[in-house]
Design an enzyme around this catalytic site. Structure first.
Site, PDB file in Angstrom:
ATOM      1  CG  HIS A 154      -4.366   1.332  37.616  1.00  0.00           C
ATOM      2  ND1 HIS A 154      -3.746   0.107  37.530  1.00  0.00           N
ATOM      3  CD2 HIS A 154      -4.089   1.964  36.445  1.00  0.00           C
ATOM      4  CE1 HIS A 154      -3.123  -0.005  36.364  1.00  0.00           C
ATOM      5  NE2 HIS A 154      -3.332   1.107  35.684  1.00  0.00           N
ATOM      6  CB  SER A 201      -1.755  -0.136  40.063  1.00  0.00           C
ATOM      7  OG  SER A 201      -3.007  -0.684  40.386  1.00  0.00           O
ATOM      8  CB  THR A 202      -1.747  -2.171  44.444  1.00  0.00           C
ATOM      9  OG1 THR A 202      -2.818  -2.669  43.651  1.00  0.00           O
ATOM     10  CG2 THR A 202      -1.993  -2.483  45.911  1.00  0.00           C
ATOM     11  CG  MET A 209      -2.733  -5.302  40.687  1.00  0.00           C
ATOM     12  SD  MET A 209      -4.078  -6.188  41.521  1.00  0.00           S
ATOM     13  CE  MET A 209      -3.778  -5.714  43.217  1.00  0.00           C
ATOM     14  CG  ASP A 213      -1.549   0.140  32.598  1.00  0.00           C
ATOM     15  OD1 ASP A 213      -1.392   0.177  31.361  1.00  0.00           O
ATOM     16  OD2 ASP A 213      -2.083   1.064  33.253  1.00  0.00           O
TER      17      ASP A 213
END
Length: 382
Positions: free
Chosen positions: A231, A204-205, A322, A325
């Site tokens: 994401h 993600s991030t 973050m 998941d």
């Protein structure tokens, strides 16, 4: 102490609205604003904020130029505002490569309304970005022509677009390693050879830069298919896949329903949908995102379907991001006998998803981002 924020935007309305939203939360304090990139640089040095929110399109000096100078002279976590268009996605990817931590869609219409989910997302994103490691994993010197893997015989590297920014090569000092999550010994050479049939990345991030670093170090003749769950909004994943395909020796493209899993081909899950592995035909299925799921695409969904389709023959790698998941899907892979790696804390922009894997004791290997590609090749005996 509140998180101090510098708000940068050429629109007086947007500056005022973002300031009002952030100051409504006692955990955040706007300490200054700037109407262009040059003023942003000066105020970043003067005010030393914890976070900067930054627009791209500004007079005098645009957001990318300002961001690059800020990262050089006074590194600060930056949250970019982006339009949800292909061009907005391309610019945002350049900003992430230049050092921005994360991004949010820019909407004058939604910012003009009363408090709601967008306002809360902005506050929470600023708080999260304030805890990020500025520059973690940002050294991308390996993607330059001098150090890129040589094409295999008979193959040729695809030309790079002239519009792509050259990756930054500045290193940021890292924090001491935590004994609880210290890197584990490198996987034994050839330990996964013949066992692993599919590699899946979940992130993600901070993921776009991490994925770029890893994939650009893989040769065109890489022997396994790769799936990537990042994401991202739907309008971004196509631009991201295209960018990677221009930079990598392997092929990278946004997945479509029915795509076959092939060696040396990486398929990126499209934003807003879920990517699953078809256990019968060695293909991926792209399905509408379930509204009950927080993430679309979701690492858990792809990991879980791969556990059913491939059993013990998957290498799942959870990178910076973050949230948690991927943890439940990684547990399914582990229960099926597959292998799970997690990025170490020191090289993560946000140590959330890998931390969830490490704390659940699901990781077979804790690995620094700089080492992921070499460890993959070594473990596969390649």
């Amino acid at each position: 102490m509140p998180v101090n924020v510098l708000v940068v935007d050429d629109s007086a309305f947007f500056r005022q609205r973002v300031t009002t939203i952030l100051n409504s939360d006692p955990r955040v304090k706007v300490v200054g604003t700037a109407e262009n990139g040059q003023v942003a640089i000066e105020k970043a040095k003067q005010l030393k904020p914890d976070v900067i929110t930054m627009d791209y399109e500004m007079p005098v000096l645009n957001g990318i130029a300002a961001l690059t100078e800020i990262m050089r002279s006074c590194p600060t976590p930056v949250l970019m505002f982006s339009s949800l268009t292909y061009e907005g996605a391309r610019i945002t990817l350049e900003a992430l490569e230049a050092g921005a931590v994360d991004y949010l869609p820019k909407s004058y219409e939604r910012m003009g309304k009363g408090r709601g989910s967008l306002e809360q997302v902005l506050i929470e994103r600023v708080l999260t970005v304030s805890k990020s490691r500025v520059g973690a994993g940002r050294s991308l010197g390996s993607t330059t022509a001098a150090s890129r893997p040589e094409p295999s015989p008979g193959s040729a590297a695809r030309p790079r677009s002239a519009s792509l920014r050259q990756p930054m090569s500045r290193e940021i000092p890292r924090a001491p390693k935590s004994p609880a999550v210290a890197d584990s010994p490198a996987p034994r050479s050839g330990s996964l050879k013949g066992k692993t049939k599919l590699v899946i990345f979940g992130t993600s991030t901070g993921g776009p830069v991490a994925i770029q670093k890893i994939l650009t170090r893989l040769p065109a003749s890489f022997p396994l298919p790769i799936l990537i769950v990042q994401h991202m909004p739907k309008t971004f994943t196509g631009a991201f896949a295209e960018r990677l395909n221009q930079q990598c020796q392997i092929q990278v493209r946004e997945a479509v329903d029915g795509d076959q899993l092939k060696p040396g081909v990486a398929l990126l899950a499209p934003g807003g949908e879920q990517m699953m592995v078809d256990p019968r035909q060695g293909r991926v299925r792209i399905m509408a995102g379930d509204e009950r799921l927080n993430y679309k695409p979701s690492v858990d969904v792809t990991f879980g379907s791969a556990a059913k389709a491939y059993g013990s023959n998957v290498l799942g790698i959870v990178l910076t991001g973050m949230g948690a998941d991927g943890r439940d899907g990684a547990r399914m892979l582990k229960n099926s006998g597959s292998t799970i790696w997690a990025q170490n804390e020191q090289s993560c922009v946000i140590y959330g998803m890998p931390q969830a894997i490490a704390q659940a004791k699901l990781a077979d290997h804790i690995v620094d981002l700089d080492d992921v590609s070499n460890h993959i090749k070594s473990a596969l005996g390649y």
